[in-house]
Design an enzyme around this catalytic site. Sequence first.
Site, short mmCIF file in Angstrom:
data_model
loop_
_atom_site.label_atom_id
_atom_site.label_comp_id
_atom_site.label_asym_id
_atom_site.label_seq_id
_atom_site.Cartn_x
_atom_site.Cartn_y
_atom_site.Cartn_z
N LYS A 125 0.86 -1.20 0.00
CA LYS A 125 0.00 0.00 0.00
C LYS A 125 0.89 1.23 0.00
O LYS A 125 1.67 1.42 0.93
CB LYS A 125 -0.91 -0.04 1.23
CG LYS A 125 -1.94 1.08 1.28
CD LYS A 125 -2.95 0.82 2.39
CE LYS A 125 -3.94 1.97 2.51
NZ LYS A 125 -4.89 1.74 3.62
N ASP A 138 -16.64 0.60 -0.32
CA ASP A 138 -15.34 0.14 -0.83
C ASP A 138 -14.39 -0.18 0.32
O ASP A 138 -13.32 -0.74 0.09
CB ASP A 138 -14.70 1.19 -1.75
CG ASP A 138 -14.61 2.56 -1.09
OD1 ASP A 138 -15.65 3.07 -0.66
OD2 ASP A 138 -13.50 3.10 -1.00
P1 AMP Z 1 -9.62 5.38 0.81
O1 AMP Z 1 -10.22 6.68 1.24
O2 AMP Z 1 -8.22 5.16 1.31
O3 AMP Z 1 -10.50 4.22 1.10
O4 AMP Z 1 -9.45 5.46 -0.76
C1 AMP Z 1 -10.51 5.76 -1.63
C2 AMP Z 1 -10.02 5.69 -3.05
O5 AMP Z 1 -9.00 6.67 -3.28
C3 AMP Z 1 -9.40 4.37 -3.45
O6 AMP Z 1 -9.72 4.13 -4.79
C4 AMP Z 1 -7.93 4.62 -3.27
O7 AMP Z 1 -7.13 3.74 -4.05
C5 AMP Z 1 -7.81 6.05 -3.75
N1 AMP Z 1 -6.64 6.73 -3.18
C6 AMP Z 1 -6.46 7.11 -1.89
N2 AMP Z 1 -5.27 7.71 -1.74
C7 AMP Z 1 -4.67 7.72 -2.95
C8 AMP Z 1 -3.41 8.21 -3.43
N3 AMP Z 1 -2.52 8.80 -2.64
N4 AMP Z 1 -3.14 8.02 -4.75
C9 AMP Z 1 -4.02 7.41 -5.56
N5 AMP Z 1 -5.22 6.96 -5.17
C10 AMP Z 1 -5.54 7.10 -3.87
MG MG Z 2 -10.33 2.31 0.85
#
Ligand code: AMP
Ligand code: MG
Length: 492
Positions: free
Chosen positions: A111, A250
């Site tokens: 990650k 998600d």
């Molecule tokens: P999360 O809020 O961590 O559950 O992420 C929500 C979405 O945003 C998912 O599709 C993640 O893969 C994407 N995402 C979160 N942080 C990043 C990042 N730094 N770069 C690219 N995608 C991100």
């Molecule tokens: Mg997530």
Amino acid sequence: MTVRFPFDNTYARLPERFFARVAPTPVRAPRLVRVNEPLAAQLGLDPDWLASEEGVEVLAGNRVPETAETIATAYAGHQFGTFVPQLGDGRAILLGELVNRAGVRRDIQLKGAGRTPFSRGGDGRAALGPVLREYVVGEAMAALGIPTTRALAAVVTGEAVLRETALPGAILTRVASSHIRVGTFQYFASRRDVEGVRLLADYVIARHYPDAARAERPYRALLDVVIRAQADLIAQWMLVGFIHGVMNTDNMSIAGETIDYGPCAFMDAYDPGAVFSEIDRYGRYAYFRQPALAQWNLARLAECLLPLLSNDTSAAVAEAEEAVGAFTSCFEQAYQGKLRRKLGLLTECEGDSELGRDLLEAMAANGADFTLTFRRLSEAASGDGDDAGVGSLFADPSAYDEWGARWRRRLEQEPTDAATRRAAMLAVNPAYIPRNHRVEAVIRAAVDEADFAPLHELVKVLSHPFEAQPAFARYADPPREHERVLQTFCGT
Ligand code: AMP
Ligand code: MG
């Protein structure tokens, strides 16, 4: 080179539309922060090798093991109630699956390993703070016996990531039963790709719930078992005072594990309305709403499965409604059973749930610390134990005294002796949880001073949450006024 990672990949065998094949982007100067030795051993990996230069290159994404098939998985999701048809692993890359000697299959994922076709505007990277929070809280959950993804290792990348300021970059090696989410089903369902939904359901049954394959109606059995797993999981969250903070579809694992530790928090004083996440402006994912929101997410899963449940739409809807409706009683049963155990009740009597509820109400009204109340109750449980220790946690100790007298009368109806009860309660009521101010202090030391000693100490203490650990008793203390953490951040 010997095969260090004997990956046995099944997800990468699914049709190409399930993922994107993408390699990690190498980083400048990887350095190991921590490797999880017991977990490495469980996975059949050599922790010393993981900590070696070569091992760290793998953990940083600079070197990809030959048996790996690196992919970013596709998924969609409802974020704070709004459907987003394409999310996917924007910064996480699956290396592959490992099967240990006991036959247990686990995903190994990096990650923060760089951009993928799902990154949208993001940089594909993770900052050190959130990586450490996920490491500490995830491992604490595991030690508490709560289903969760795990942290195998954390490395710093030697590169900065730009958030509000420049922060040290890091990569977490995440271990999960799988990374399939409710949102993975939504990805296919929203594209009217019924074949994709069916393939995914069959895959999930084979990988996680093989009993469902033998059921009369396997897809209904799948829905039922996922609902039961989530009901059980959320009951466990509630009874350690955990607030996930971003229960989007998600971020809900089909395998029933806690996943995606973003702005999560453990409450100190019991407060049903507690919200810590800075992005949760309207308290959608407040502590007390978690069961209802889990059920809402599961209704979204049920919608995806409709075409598999029956060819007749109204029959399918009726089945889905029945299954999702059952969440309430599943949750209640799991919650009440576990709450009784926290109170030292091994039998079930009428009035038990009111007894539990009244304690929680008194705690809320009196700002009593959630963890300490149950821990001290356990200590008080041996016969004429020390009730004053519990009462002193309440703004008005008499609020406890009244309840305590009722509790003692109830205990008289239990067949267990006091010493057995005390031991049983100490085994379910932790002394140590990852309190926010401790997690914050670990992150500050690591980010501001590159000092990882507080991290190592906290992880060690939290790996035995039910043991007394007199030398580390201070870790059981709630924050002092100036130490209180009022908000947590995703920091993505
Ligand atoms: P999360 O809020 O961590 O559950 O992420 C929500 C979405 O945003 C998912 O599709 C993640 O893969 C994407 N995402 C979160 N942080 C990043 C990042 N730094 N770069 C690219 N995608 C991100
Ligand atoms: Mg997530």
